[in-house]
Design a protein around this motif. Structure first.
Motif, mmCIF file in Angstrom:
data_model
loop_
_atom_site.group_PDB
_atom_site.id
_atom_site.type_symbol
_atom_site.label_atom_id
_atom_site.label_comp_id
_atom_site.label_asym_id
_atom_site.label_seq_id
_atom_site.Cartn_x
_atom_site.Cartn_y
_atom_site.Cartn_z
ATOM 1 N N GLU A 32 0.824 -1.215 0.000
ATOM 2 C CA GLU A 32 0.000 0.000 0.000
ATOM 3 C C GLU A 32 0.859 1.267 0.000
ATOM 4 O OE1 GLU A 32 -3.350 0.540 -0.077
ATOM 5 O OE2 GLU A 32 -3.719 -1.583 -0.340
ATOM 6 N N LEU A 33 1.989 1.221 0.715
ATOM 7 C CA LEU A 33 2.836 2.408 0.854
ATOM 8 C C LEU A 33 3.933 2.497 -0.196
ATOM 9 C CD1 LEU A 33 3.252 2.524 4.734
ATOM 10 C CD2 LEU A 33 1.696 3.850 3.307
ATOM 11 N N ARG A 51 9.745 7.481 8.230
ATOM 12 C CA ARG A 51 9.526 8.832 7.732
ATOM 13 C C ARG A 51 8.634 8.707 6.517
ATOM 14 N NH1 ARG A 51 15.126 10.748 9.588
ATOM 15 N NH2 ARG A 51 14.482 11.493 11.510
ATOM 16 N N PHE A 52 7.602 9.513 6.497
ATOM 17 C CA PHE A 52 6.611 9.416 5.438
ATOM 18 C C PHE A 52 6.418 10.761 4.761
ATOM 19 C CE2 PHE A 52 5.232 5.261 6.506
ATOM 20 C CZ PHE A 52 5.319 5.160 7.885
ATOM 21 N N SER A 53 6.166 10.685 3.488
ATOM 22 C CA SER A 53 5.752 11.881 2.763
ATOM 23 C C SER A 53 4.305 12.174 3.158
ATOM 24 C CB SER A 53 5.823 11.629 1.256
ATOM 25 O OG SER A 53 4.885 10.630 0.888
ATOM 26 N N TYR A 54 3.856 13.355 2.827
ATOM 27 C CA TYR A 54 2.471 13.723 3.104
ATOM 28 C C TYR A 54 1.515 12.733 2.442
ATOM 29 C CZ TYR A 54 -1.799 16.440 3.353
ATOM 30 O OH TYR A 54 -3.081 16.845 3.598
ATOM 31 N N GLU A 55 1.833 12.309 1.229
ATOM 32 C CA GLU A 55 0.971 11.373 0.494
ATOM 33 C C GLU A 55 0.847 10.038 1.244
ATOM 34 O OE1 GLU A 55 3.549 13.064 -0.982
ATOM 35 O OE2 GLU A 55 2.309 14.523 -2.035
ATOM 36 N N ASN A 56 1.958 9.559 1.803
ATOM 37 C CA ASN A 56 1.897 8.295 2.535
ATOM 38 C C ASN A 56 1.201 8.446 3.881
ATOM 39 O OD1 ASN A 56 2.837 6.560 0.617
ATOM 40 N ND2 ASN A 56 4.915 6.475 1.385
ATOM 41 N N ILE A 58 -1.428 10.298 4.277
ATOM 42 C CA ILE A 58 -2.837 10.180 3.870
ATOM 43 C C ILE A 58 -3.187 8.708 3.653
ATOM 44 C CG2 ILE A 58 -4.531 10.760 2.076
ATOM 45 C CD1 ILE A 58 -3.691 13.116 3.903
ATOM 46 N N LYS A 59 -2.311 7.953 3.016
ATOM 47 C CA LYS A 59 -2.551 6.519 2.813
ATOM 48 C C LYS A 59 -2.674 5.803 4.152
ATOM 49 C CE LYS A 59 -0.170 6.069 -1.612
ATOM 50 N NZ LYS A 59 0.983 5.463 -2.298
ATOM 51 N N LEU A 60 -1.759 6.110 5.090
ATOM 52 C CA LEU A 60 -1.824 5.482 6.416
ATOM 53 C C LEU A 60 -3.132 5.819 7.109
ATOM 54 C CD1 LEU A 60 1.707 5.909 8.021
ATOM 55 C CD2 LEU A 60 0.548 3.781 7.472
ATOM 56 N N TYR A 61 -3.528 7.076 7.022
ATOM 57 C CA TYR A 61 -4.799 7.480 7.625
ATOM 58 C C TYR A 61 -5.941 6.647 7.060
ATOM 59 C CZ TYR A 61 -9.006 10.064 8.629
ATOM 60 O OH TYR A 61 -10.269 10.389 9.036
ATOM 61 N N PHE A 64 -5.642 2.957 8.367
ATOM 62 C CA PHE A 64 -5.825 2.707 9.793
ATOM 63 C C PHE A 64 -7.045 3.374 10.410
ATOM 64 C CE2 PHE A 64 -1.041 2.051 9.817
ATOM 65 C CZ PHE A 64 -1.171 0.675 9.757
ATOM 66 N N TYR A 65 -7.512 4.491 9.838
ATOM 67 C CA TYR A 65 -8.580 5.234 10.492
ATOM 68 C C TYR A 65 -9.893 5.297 9.730
ATOM 69 C CZ TYR A 65 -4.753 6.948 13.378
ATOM 70 O OH TYR A 65 -3.679 7.029 14.204
ATOM 71 N N GLN A 66 -9.870 5.132 8.445
ATOM 72 C CA GLN A 66 -11.080 5.341 7.653
ATOM 73 C C GLN A 66 -12.211 4.413 8.072
ATOM 74 O OE1 GLN A 66 -11.297 8.026 5.627
ATOM 75 N NE2 GLN A 66 -13.454 7.559 5.593
#
Length: 75
Positions: A32-33, A51-56, A58-61, A64-66
């Protein structure tokens, strides 16, 4: 999540908990990442910093949270 420079960092303990709660494998999260399973494993073991970019972030969110957010809407 903490911001460090232009990247975001995630606590490795949180990552382990979310993988278990969401019943995801390290390989599934890596796919996914767009990173390797070994990278995910190194993050969890503390061998390298996450360390994640802003895009990743959002993917993590979304990973894990959606589902939790959708569940709250339905109740």
């Amino acid at each position: 999540m903490l911001k460090s420079g232009g990247n975001y960092m995630v606590n490795r303990e949180e990552l382990k908990i979310y993988l278990i709660q969401k019943k995801l494998t390290q390989s599934e999260l890596a796919q996914e990442l767009g990173v390797s399973r070994k990278t995910i494993n190194n993050w969890i073991l503390g061998k390298s910093k996450m360390r994640f970019s802003y895009e990743n972030i959002i993917k993590l969110y979304n990973i894990f949270y959606q589902d939790d957010k959708d569940e709250l809407k339905n109740n």
